[in-house]
Design a protein around this motif. Structure first.
Motif, PDB file in Angstrom:
ATOM      1  N   THR A 185       1.016  -1.206   0.245  1.00 13.04           N
ATOM      2  CA  THR A 185      -0.056  -0.058  -0.049  1.00 13.04           C
ATOM      3  C   THR A 185       0.805   1.255   0.071  1.00 13.04           C
ATOM      4  O   THR A 185       1.007   2.254   1.004  1.00 13.04           O
ATOM      5  CB  THR A 185      -0.847   0.114   1.329  1.00 13.04           C
ATOM      6  OG1 THR A 185      -0.095  -0.183   2.311  1.00 13.04           O
ATOM      7  CG2 THR A 185      -1.830  -0.931   1.186  1.00 13.04           C
ATOM      8  N   THR A 216      -1.301  -2.002  -5.274  1.00 10.57           N
ATOM      9  CA  THR A 216      -2.456  -0.991  -4.863  1.00 10.57           C
ATOM     10  C   THR A 216      -2.241  -0.241  -6.238  1.00 10.57           C
ATOM     11  O   THR A 216      -0.995   0.366  -6.466  1.00 10.57           O
ATOM     12  CB  THR A 216      -1.994  -0.022  -3.603  1.00 10.57           C
ATOM     13  OG1 THR A 216      -2.286  -0.911  -2.569  1.00 10.57           O
ATOM     14  CG2 THR A 216      -3.122   1.039  -3.643  1.00 10.57           C
ATOM     15  N   SER A 217      -3.339   0.060  -6.972  1.00 15.81           N
ATOM     16  CA  SER A 217      -3.420   0.997  -8.204  1.00 15.81           C
ATOM     17  C   SER A 217      -4.210   2.040  -7.819  1.00 15.81           C
ATOM     18  O   SER A 217      -3.776   2.999  -6.784  1.00 15.81           O
ATOM     19  CB  SER A 217      -3.662   0.304  -9.212  1.00 15.81           C
ATOM     20  OG  SER A 217      -5.037  -0.578  -8.950  1.00 15.81           O
ATOM     21  N   GLY A 218      -5.200   2.218  -8.308  1.00 15.82           N
ATOM     22  CA  GLY A 218      -5.963   3.425  -7.935  1.00 15.82           C
ATOM     23  C   GLY A 218      -7.186   3.812  -9.192  1.00 15.82           C
ATOM     24  O   GLY A 218      -6.785   3.422 -10.271  1.00 15.82           O
ATOM     25  N   ASN A 226      -1.386   3.607 -12.473  1.00 19.71           N
ATOM     26  CA  ASN A 226      -2.581   2.578 -12.026  1.00 19.71           C
ATOM     27  C   ASN A 226      -3.030   1.533 -13.094  1.00 19.71           C
ATOM     28  O   ASN A 226      -2.926   0.380 -12.973  1.00 19.71           O
ATOM     29  CB  ASN A 226      -3.606   3.124 -11.732  1.00 19.71           C
ATOM     30  CG  ASN A 226      -3.232   4.307 -10.460  1.00 19.71           C
ATOM     31  OD1 ASN A 226      -2.305   3.918  -9.645  1.00 19.71           O
ATOM     32  ND2 ASN A 226      -4.049   5.071 -10.398  1.00 19.71           N
ATOM     33  N   SER A 236      -7.750  -1.442  -6.498  1.00 17.39           N
ATOM     34  CA  SER A 236      -7.863  -0.251  -7.027  1.00 17.39           C
ATOM     35  C   SER A 236      -8.946   0.821  -6.504  1.00 17.39           C
ATOM     36  O   SER A 236     -10.216   0.544  -6.720  1.00 17.39           O
ATOM     37  CB  SER A 236      -8.273  -0.139  -8.523  1.00 17.39           C
ATOM     38  OG  SER A 236      -8.407   1.293  -9.318  1.00 17.39           O
ATOM     39  N   THR A 250     -10.694   4.198  -4.879  1.00 16.00           N
ATOM     40  CA  THR A 250     -11.145   5.596  -4.964  1.00 16.00           C
ATOM     41  C   THR A 250     -10.546   6.659  -3.914  1.00 16.00           C
ATOM     42  O   THR A 250      -9.776   5.744  -3.210  1.00 16.00           O
ATOM     43  CB  THR A 250     -12.401   6.013  -5.008  1.00 16.00           C
ATOM     44  OG1 THR A 250     -12.902   7.108  -5.539  1.00 16.00           O
ATOM     45  CG2 THR A 250     -13.335   5.527  -3.772  1.00 16.00           C
ATOM     46  N   ILE A 251     -10.721   7.716  -3.864  1.00 14.99           N
ATOM     47  CA  ILE A 251     -10.327   8.529  -2.912  1.00 14.99           C
ATOM     48  C   ILE A 251     -10.825   8.119  -1.547  1.00 14.99           C
ATOM     49  O   ILE A 251     -11.883   7.643  -1.253  1.00 14.99           O
ATOM     50  CB  ILE A 251     -10.400  10.227  -3.016  1.00 14.99           C
ATOM     51  CG1 ILE A 251      -9.726  10.769  -1.933  1.00 14.99           C
ATOM     52  CG2 ILE A 251     -12.141  10.317  -3.228  1.00 14.99           C
ATOM     53  CD1 ILE A 251      -9.539  12.220  -2.108  1.00 14.99           C
ATOM     54  N   ARG A 275     -11.838  -3.231  -7.639  1.00 15.61           N
ATOM     55  CA  ARG A 275     -12.156  -1.833  -7.644  1.00 15.61           C
ATOM     56  C   ARG A 275     -13.013  -1.571  -6.567  1.00 15.61           C
ATOM     57  O   ARG A 275     -14.046  -2.000  -6.397  1.00 15.61           O
ATOM     58  CB  ARG A 275     -12.756  -1.320  -9.099  1.00 15.61           C
ATOM     59  CG  ARG A 275     -11.752  -1.661 -10.158  1.00 15.61           C
ATOM     60  CD  ARG A 275     -12.531  -1.407 -11.664  1.00 15.61           C
ATOM     61  NE  ARG A 275     -11.492  -1.594 -12.721  1.00 15.61           N
ATOM     62  CZ  ARG A 275     -11.174  -2.513 -13.350  1.00 15.61           C
ATOM     63  NH1 ARG A 275     -11.657  -3.584 -12.983  1.00 15.61           N
ATOM     64  NH2 ARG A 275     -10.243  -2.400 -14.291  1.00 15.61           N
ATOM     65  N   TRP A 304     -14.912   1.679  -5.307  1.00 15.62           N
ATOM     66  CA  TRP A 304     -15.278   2.993  -5.498  1.00 15.62           C
ATOM     67  C   TRP A 304     -16.883   3.097  -5.595  1.00 15.62           C
ATOM     68  O   TRP A 304     -17.514   1.786  -5.831  1.00 15.62           O
ATOM     69  CB  TRP A 304     -14.628   3.633  -6.465  1.00 15.62           C
ATOM     70  CG  TRP A 304     -14.720   3.212  -7.748  1.00 15.62           C
ATOM     71  CD1 TRP A 304     -15.999   3.318  -8.566  1.00 15.62           C
ATOM     72  CD2 TRP A 304     -13.735   2.827  -8.734  1.00 15.62           C
ATOM     73  NE1 TRP A 304     -15.567   2.728  -9.967  1.00 15.62           N
ATOM     74  CE2 TRP A 304     -14.235   2.438 -10.042  1.00 15.62           C
ATOM     75  CE3 TRP A 304     -12.340   2.360  -8.645  1.00 15.62           C
ATOM     76  CZ2 TRP A 304     -13.729   2.071 -10.878  1.00 15.62           C
ATOM     77  CZ3 TRP A 304     -11.627   2.126  -9.641  1.00 15.62           C
ATOM     78  CH2 TRP A 304     -12.324   1.657 -11.038  1.00 15.62           C
TER      79      TRP A 304
END
Ligand SMILES: NC(=O)c1ccc[n+]([C@@H]2O[C@H](COP(=O)([O-])OP(=O)(O)OC[C@H]3O[C@@H](n4cnc5c(N)ncnc54)[C@H](OP(=O)(O)O)[C@@H]3O)[C@@H](O)[C@H]2O)c1
Length: 199
Positions: free
Chosen positions: A62, A110-112, A129, A153, A155-156, A197, A199
């Motif tokens: 992370t 960890t991507s995003g 990412n 992945s 989100t904020i 993902r 988010w």
């Protein structure tokens, strides 16, 4: 399981370690914090970390920096920050870690979300990412000894809104504890080559 959490002292990492520690023994690693020292931009430092920790069952990463900047002002050098740090740092955790990880172990990177849902100033983050997600998908099919790999992945994070929220207007933040559950799924589940993902 014995799990190495690189970046385990950060905003996201702290929540991931809290979740995993309910059931596992977690060794945290960072440049200046954690149980062991590692700099993911230095392959020798990664090797040293693995030698210090000994055999383990999972690595969760992370961590990773990228340069945020207006696209028309971005330089090659700016892009190389993310390529050398967040991308190749995590790739090196995997390729060096393969020599040390137990059979049937796992890597979780960890991507995003920015590769799927871009924002202004985020071209490098998006590129890196996307590469991390593709690396997880592709390397999974050649992993030896039953070893698995996935990417998360997010989100904020709700916890990061005060710091970066102005760049993410219109994005619904997700709490780090919710994101942390995806890391458990990666490590404790059976799937490989997935991008979770959140988010
Ligand atoms: N925060 C968000 O909203 C969000 C959303 C989506 C994706 N992400 C991604 O999640 C990851 C973590 O983000 P975060 O906000 O939790 O970051 P953070 O709070 O800054 O934490 C970073 C962690 O990584 C360690 N670290 C930094 N550089 C390192 C290096 N070169 N080698 C080894 N360890 C290093 C830090 O410890 P030391 O300082 O001791 O090295 C710390 O434990 C990043 O890849 C980020 O892009 C974050």
């Amino acid at each position: 399981m014995k799990i190495i959490a690189v970046g385990g002292t950060g905003t996201l990492g702290t929540a991931v370690v809290k979740e995993l520690s309910k059931r596992h023994s977690v060794v945290t690693a960072g440049r200046n914090s954690g149980d062991v020292r590692v700099d993911i931009t230095d392959a020798k430092s990664i090797e040293k970390m693995y030698q210090e920790v000994g055999k383990f069952d999972a690595v969760v990463s992370t961590t990773g920096n990228v340069h945020f900047g207006e696209f028309t002002k971005m330089t090659s050098e700016n892009y190389f920050v993310g390529l050398n740090n967040k991308l190749m740092g995590q790739v090196n955790l995997v390729i060096v870690g393969l020599r040390y990880i137990n059979n049937n172990g796992s890597f979780t990177l960890t991507s995003g979300m920015l590769s799927d849902d871009p924002i202004r100033n985020g071209s490098s983050a998006a590129m890196v990412n996307g590469a991390i997600d593709s690396f997880a998908i592709a390397s999974a099919i050649e992993m030896p000894r039953g070893i698995r790999i996935n990417a998360v992945s997010p989100t904020i994070l709700t916890e990061s809104v005060d710091a970066y929220g102005d760049y993410f207007i219109g994005f619904a933040p997700v709490g780090a504890a919710r994101v942390a559950v995806a890391y458990s799924k990666s490590i404790e589940g059976a799937q490989t080559g997935q991008v979770y993902r959140v988010w």
